[in-house]
Design a protein around this motif. Sequence first.
Motif, PDB file in Angstrom:
ATOM      1  N   ALA A  84      27.619 -37.279  -5.716  1.00 18.92           N
ATOM      2  CA  ALA A  84      27.355 -36.661  -7.015  1.00 18.92           C
ATOM      3  C   ALA A  84      25.863 -36.610  -7.344  1.00 18.92           C
ATOM      4  CB  ALA A  84      28.106 -37.420  -8.116  1.00 18.92           C
ATOM      5  N   GLN A  85      25.054 -37.392  -6.637  1.00 15.85           N
ATOM      6  CA  GLN A  85      23.618 -37.433  -6.907  1.00 15.85           C
ATOM      7  C   GLN A  85      22.787 -36.755  -5.826  1.00 15.85           C
ATOM      8  OE1 GLN A  85      22.767 -41.582  -7.458  1.00 15.85           O
ATOM      9  NE2 GLN A  85      23.889 -41.687  -9.377  1.00 15.85           N
ATOM     10  N   ARG A  86      23.431 -35.987  -4.953  1.00 16.66           N
ATOM     11  CA  ARG A  86      22.689 -35.424  -3.822  1.00 16.66           C
ATOM     12  C   ARG A  86      21.609 -34.448  -4.249  1.00 16.66           C
ATOM     13  NH1 ARG A  86      27.308 -31.725  -0.928  1.00 16.66           N
ATOM     14  NH2 ARG A  86      27.466 -30.201  -2.590  1.00 16.66           N
ATOM     15  N   GLU A  87      21.855 -33.601  -5.237  1.00 18.00           N
ATOM     16  CA  GLU A  87      20.831 -32.642  -5.661  1.00 18.00           C
ATOM     17  C   GLU A  87      19.651 -33.370  -6.312  1.00 18.00           C
ATOM     18  OE1 GLU A  87      20.909 -29.570  -4.651  1.00 18.00           O
ATOM     19  OE2 GLU A  87      22.930 -29.795  -3.841  1.00 18.00           O
ATOM     20  N   GLU A  88      19.936 -34.356  -7.132  1.00 17.22           N
ATOM     21  CA  GLU A  88      18.876 -35.152  -7.766  1.00 17.22           C
ATOM     22  C   GLU A  88      18.067 -35.900  -6.715  1.00 17.22           C
ATOM     23  OE1 GLU A  88      18.399 -38.969 -10.773  1.00 17.22           O
ATOM     24  OE2 GLU A  88      20.325 -37.954 -10.623  1.00 17.22           O
ATOM     25  N   ALA A  93      13.126 -36.559  -3.512  1.00 17.33           N
ATOM     26  CA  ALA A  93      12.522 -36.697  -2.179  1.00 17.33           C
ATOM     27  C   ALA A  93      11.471 -35.611  -1.946  1.00 17.33           C
ATOM     28  CB  ALA A  93      13.597 -36.641  -1.096  1.00 17.33           C
ATOM     29  N   LEU A  94      11.781 -34.386  -2.333  1.00 21.26           N
ATOM     30  CA  LEU A  94      10.826 -33.290  -2.170  1.00 21.26           C
ATOM     31  C   LEU A  94       9.595 -33.502  -3.049  1.00 21.26           C
ATOM     32  CD1 LEU A  94      13.322 -30.280  -2.076  1.00 21.26           C
ATOM     33  CD2 LEU A  94      12.166 -31.368  -0.129  1.00 21.26           C
ATOM     34  N   ALA A  95       9.787 -34.016  -4.257  1.00 21.46           N
ATOM     35  CA  ALA A  95       8.661 -34.279  -5.149  1.00 21.46           C
ATOM     36  C   ALA A  95       7.741 -35.364  -4.593  1.00 21.46           C
ATOM     37  CB  ALA A  95       9.165 -34.685  -6.534  1.00 21.46           C
ATOM     38  N   LEU A  96       8.284 -36.285  -3.787  1.00 22.39           N
ATOM     39  CA  LEU A  96       7.479 -37.346  -3.178  1.00 22.39           C
ATOM     40  C   LEU A  96       6.704 -36.855  -1.953  1.00 22.39           C
ATOM     41  CD1 LEU A  96       9.983 -40.332  -3.341  1.00 22.39           C
ATOM     42  CD2 LEU A  96       7.890 -40.037  -4.691  1.00 22.39           C
ATOM     43  N   GLY A  97       7.071 -35.689  -1.431  1.00 15.41           N
ATOM     44  CA  GLY A  97       6.360 -35.151  -0.273  1.00 15.41           C
ATOM     45  C   GLY A  97       7.225 -34.886   0.937  1.00 15.41           C
ATOM     46  N   ALA A  98       8.532 -35.094   0.834  1.00 17.05           N
ATOM     47  CA  ALA A  98       9.429 -34.762   1.946  1.00 17.05           C
ATOM     48  C   ALA A  98       9.523 -33.239   2.071  1.00 17.05           C
ATOM     49  CB  ALA A  98      10.817 -35.348   1.705  1.00 17.05           C
ATOM     50  N   GLU A  99       9.919 -32.796   3.241  1.00 17.00           N
ATOM     51  CA  GLU A  99      10.132 -31.370   3.482  1.00 17.00           C
ATOM     52  C   GLU A  99      11.563 -31.182   3.971  1.00 17.00           C
ATOM     53  OE1 GLU A  99       8.720 -27.937   6.657  1.00 17.00           O
ATOM     54  OE2 GLU A  99       7.502 -29.736   6.442  1.00 17.00           O
ATOM     55  N   LEU A 100      12.285 -30.260   3.387  1.00 17.38           N
ATOM     56  CA  LEU A 100      13.652 -29.967   3.812  1.00 17.38           C
ATOM     57  C   LEU A 100      13.615 -29.202   5.131  1.00 17.38           C
ATOM     58  CD1 LEU A 100      16.699 -29.974   3.144  1.00 17.38           C
ATOM     59  CD2 LEU A 100      16.314 -27.796   1.948  1.00 17.38           C
ATOM     60  N   PRO A 122      11.695 -37.186  11.100  1.00 15.37           N
ATOM     61  CA  PRO A 122      12.909 -36.688  10.459  1.00 15.37           C
ATOM     62  C   PRO A 122      13.716 -37.836   9.853  1.00 15.37           C
ATOM     63  CG  PRO A 122      13.139 -36.654  12.840  1.00 15.37           C
ATOM     64  CD  PRO A 122      11.752 -37.097  12.559  1.00 15.37           C
ATOM     65  N   PHE A 123      14.379 -37.539   8.739  1.00 15.33           N
ATOM     66  CA  PHE A 123      15.336 -38.472   8.150  1.00 15.33           C
ATOM     67  C   PHE A 123      16.421 -37.664   7.459  1.00 15.33           C
ATOM     68  CE2 PHE A 123      12.389 -37.819   4.616  1.00 15.33           C
ATOM     69  CZ  PHE A 123      13.197 -37.788   3.495  1.00 15.33           C
ATOM     70  N   CYS A 124      17.543 -38.299   7.215  1.00 14.46           N
ATOM     71  CA  CYS A 124      18.663 -37.625   6.563  1.00 14.46           C
ATOM     72  C   CYS A 124      19.006 -38.324   5.259  1.00 14.46           C
ATOM     73  CB  CYS A 124      19.904 -37.635   7.441  1.00 14.46           C
ATOM     74  SG  CYS A 124      19.721 -36.689   8.968  1.00 14.46           S
ATOM     75  N   LEU A 125      19.340 -37.530   4.264  1.00 22.25           N
ATOM     76  CA  LEU A 125      20.008 -38.053   3.087  1.00 22.25           C
ATOM     77  C   LEU A 125      21.481 -37.776   3.333  1.00 22.25           C
ATOM     78  CD1 LEU A 125      17.765 -36.994   0.069  1.00 22.25           C
ATOM     79  CD2 LEU A 125      17.894 -39.214   1.228  1.00 22.25           C
ATOM     80  N   CYS A 126      22.247 -38.851   3.447  1.00 24.24           N
ATOM     81  CA  CYS A 126      23.683 -38.775   3.747  1.00 24.24           C
ATOM     82  C   CYS A 126      24.452 -39.091   2.473  1.00 24.24           C
ATOM     83  CB  CYS A 126      24.050 -39.781   4.835  1.00 24.24           C
ATOM     84  SG  CYS A 126      23.112 -39.577   6.362  1.00 24.24           S
ATOM     85  N   TYR A 127      25.594 -38.445   2.301  1.00 29.46           N
ATOM     86  CA  TYR A 127      26.329 -38.549   1.045  1.00 29.46           C
ATOM     87  C   TYR A 127      27.649 -39.272   1.258  1.00 29.46           C
ATOM     88  CZ  TYR A 127      22.975 -34.837   0.674  1.00 29.46           C
ATOM     89  OH  TYR A 127      21.828 -34.111   0.739  1.00 29.46           O
ATOM     90  N   ARG A 128      27.919 -40.152   0.303  1.00 30.79           N
ATOM     91  CA  ARG A 128      29.201 -40.875   0.321  1.00 30.79           C
ATOM     92  C   ARG A 128      29.962 -40.546  -0.919  1.00 30.79           C
ATOM     93  NH1 ARG A 128      27.357 -46.785   2.514  1.00 30.79           N
ATOM     94  NH2 ARG A 128      27.300 -46.183   4.664  1.00 30.79           N
TER      95      ARG A 128
END
Length: 128
Positions: A84-88, A93-100, A122-128
Amino acid sequence: MAISTLEAVVVLDCPEPGKLADFYARLLGGTVEGEGDWVEVVFAPDGTVVKRLAFQQAPGHVPPKWPSAEHSQQFHLDFYVPRAQREEAEHEALALGAELLDGDDDGGKRDFRVYRDPAGHPFCLCYR
């Protein structure tokens, strides 16, 4: 019987350890310790179990490319967030400097998105 113990969970080579440590401390909520060519982010979410992510200065660091057989990622990090928090989480993460790198989550069927940290890992945001 074990020969050794695992202290630093992962050590990432990078051109600027302090900057990359700050990125991960802000992404994951840890505390930056050290300076110079070796910096760590320390996590103690429950107050007892300490986890560390370390960053080592590597002059001439060449970041991996994802996906690429010629410039293999070697490894990647997975971080878990509530679905439920994946978009946030992505926005922060993008605001901190990550790139999608790969946001195609197949209409919500796939449980992860792929990003690149400021040093190119590379890193992943994984959703549960």
